[in-house]
Write a protein that holds these residues in place. Structure first.
Motif, PDB file in Angstrom:
ATOM      1  N   ALA A  11       0.829  -1.208   0.000  1.00 14.27           N
ATOM      2  CA  ALA A  11       0.000   0.000   0.000  1.00 14.27           C
ATOM      3  C   ALA A  11       0.863   1.257   0.000  1.00 14.27           C
ATOM      4  N   ALA A  12       1.938   1.247   0.769  1.00 16.36           N
ATOM      5  CA  ALA A  12       2.837   2.407   0.822  1.00 16.36           C
ATOM      6  C   ALA A  12       3.498   2.633  -0.536  1.00 16.36           C
ATOM      7  N   LEU A  13       3.984   1.570  -1.153  1.00 22.22           N
ATOM      8  CA  LEU A  13       4.610   1.705  -2.466  1.00 22.22           C
ATOM      9  C   LEU A  13       3.610   2.179  -3.515  1.00 22.22           C
ATOM     10  N   PHE A  14       2.420   1.623  -3.475  1.00 21.10           N
ATOM     11  CA  PHE A  14       1.380   2.008  -4.424  1.00 21.10           C
ATOM     12  C   PHE A  14       0.996   3.476  -4.245  1.00 21.10           C
ATOM     13  N   SER A  15       0.954   3.937  -3.013  1.00 19.89           N
ATOM     14  CA  SER A  15       0.516   5.314  -2.747  1.00 19.89           C
ATOM     15  C   SER A  15       1.530   6.364  -3.158  1.00 19.89           C
ATOM     16  N   VAL A  16       2.789   5.987  -3.377  1.00 16.12           N
ATOM     17  CA  VAL A  16       3.786   6.965  -3.805  1.00 16.12           C
ATOM     18  C   VAL A  16       4.282   6.699  -5.233  1.00 16.12           C
ATOM     19  N   TYR A  17       3.748   5.712  -5.892  1.00 19.40           N
ATOM     20  CA  TYR A  17       4.144   5.432  -7.272  1.00 19.40           C
ATOM     21  C   TYR A  17       3.653   6.574  -8.154  1.00 19.40           C
ATOM     22  N   TYR A  18       4.585   7.210  -8.848  1.00 18.28           N
ATOM     23  CA  TYR A  18       4.299   8.451  -9.563  1.00 18.28           C
ATOM     24  C   TYR A  18       3.116   8.355 -10.519  1.00 18.28           C
ATOM     25  N   LEU A  19       3.085   7.341 -11.384  1.00 17.20           N
ATOM     26  CA  LEU A  19       2.009   7.257 -12.371  1.00 17.20           C
ATOM     27  C   LEU A  19       0.640   7.098 -11.719  1.00 17.20           C
ATOM     28  N   ASP A  20       0.573   6.326 -10.655  1.00 12.90           N
ATOM     29  CA  ASP A  20      -0.718   6.155  -9.981  1.00 12.90           C
ATOM     30  C   ASP A  20      -1.158   7.426  -9.274  1.00 12.90           C
ATOM     31  N   VAL A  21      -0.222   8.120  -8.657  1.00 10.24           N
ATOM     32  CA  VAL A  21      -0.560   9.395  -8.008  1.00 10.24           C
ATOM     33  C   VAL A  21      -1.025  10.389  -9.058  1.00 10.24           C
ATOM     34  N   ARG A  22      -0.317  10.462 -10.170  1.00 10.77           N
ATOM     35  CA  ARG A  22      -0.658  11.397 -11.242  1.00 10.77           C
ATOM     36  C   ARG A  22      -2.029  11.085 -11.836  1.00 10.77           C
ATOM     37  N   GLN A  23      -2.348   9.803 -11.979  1.00  8.37           N
ATOM     38  CA  GLN A  23      -3.596   9.430 -12.623  1.00  8.37           C
ATOM     39  C   GLN A  23      -4.821   9.650 -11.747  1.00  8.37           C
TER      40      GLN A  23
END
Length: 190
Positions: A11-23
């Protein structure tokens, strides 16, 4: 499945992954796809641990919605059904869970398949752009970019415009033609 620590790390990695945050600030199918993918996994893990038929139905519904959000899941679904049919348990249990999953999945995607088939006059499962995507992804003339390309005629995509059979519309026949051309390219250039 892997424990609380693994879940929190993911969850932590997913929450800071650039493309997911941007999308998250854009209206894109990826947001719905990820939501339904995770919901599908929750139901599937629940079904596996409890053997609940309703959880297999929930998993099938979520998988159907996931496929409608982004058709890339079409490659995952047959493998999952195969896994459900072969994973541990009696033959009866394996068939029961497969039938519950597939039935719920079909109830969700069925209306869309019927709509596409009626609209296109030929069987069109989820989309008529898979041949287009497959062609662009497997053609040496395609000029990709970090944004994936706009797929506009003559820009960022190397279509063979001299080909007299090149489709001008994006329908079932165009989808099949471009799929065939992509497969030909792959076979000629392994």
């Amino acid at each position: 499945m892997f424990g609380e620590k693994a879940g929190l790390l993911a969850a932590a990695l997913f929450s800071v992954y650039y493309l997911d945050v941007r999308q998250t600030v854009m209206v894109l199918p990826e947001i719905l796809f990820v939501f339904f993918l995770l919901l599908h996994f929750c139901f599937l893990m629940s079904a596996q641990s409890r053997g609940s038929s309703s959880a297999y139905v929930g998993s099938g519904v979520a998988a159907g919605l996931m496929l409608l959000a982004k058709e890339v899941a079409v490659f995952y679904i047959p493998l999952l059904v195969l896994w459900l049919m072969l994973y541990k348990g009696s033959f009866r249990d394996r068939m029961r869970r497969s039938i519950f999953f597939v039935s719920a999945f079909c109830v969700v995607i069925g209306p869309w398949v019927v709509r596409n088939t009626l609209l296109n006059g030929a069987l069109a499962m989820i989309t008529t752009s898979s041949g287009h995507s497959f062609y662009l992804g497997n053609n040496v003339k395609t000029l990709g970019s970090t944004t994936g390309g706009a797929w506009r005629r003559g820009i960022e995509a190397g279509y063979d415009y001299d080909d007299p059979h090149f489709p001008t519309t994006q329908d079932v026949s165009a989808d099949r033609y471009l799929m065939k051309k992509a497969l030909e390219f792959i076979l000629q250039n392994p």
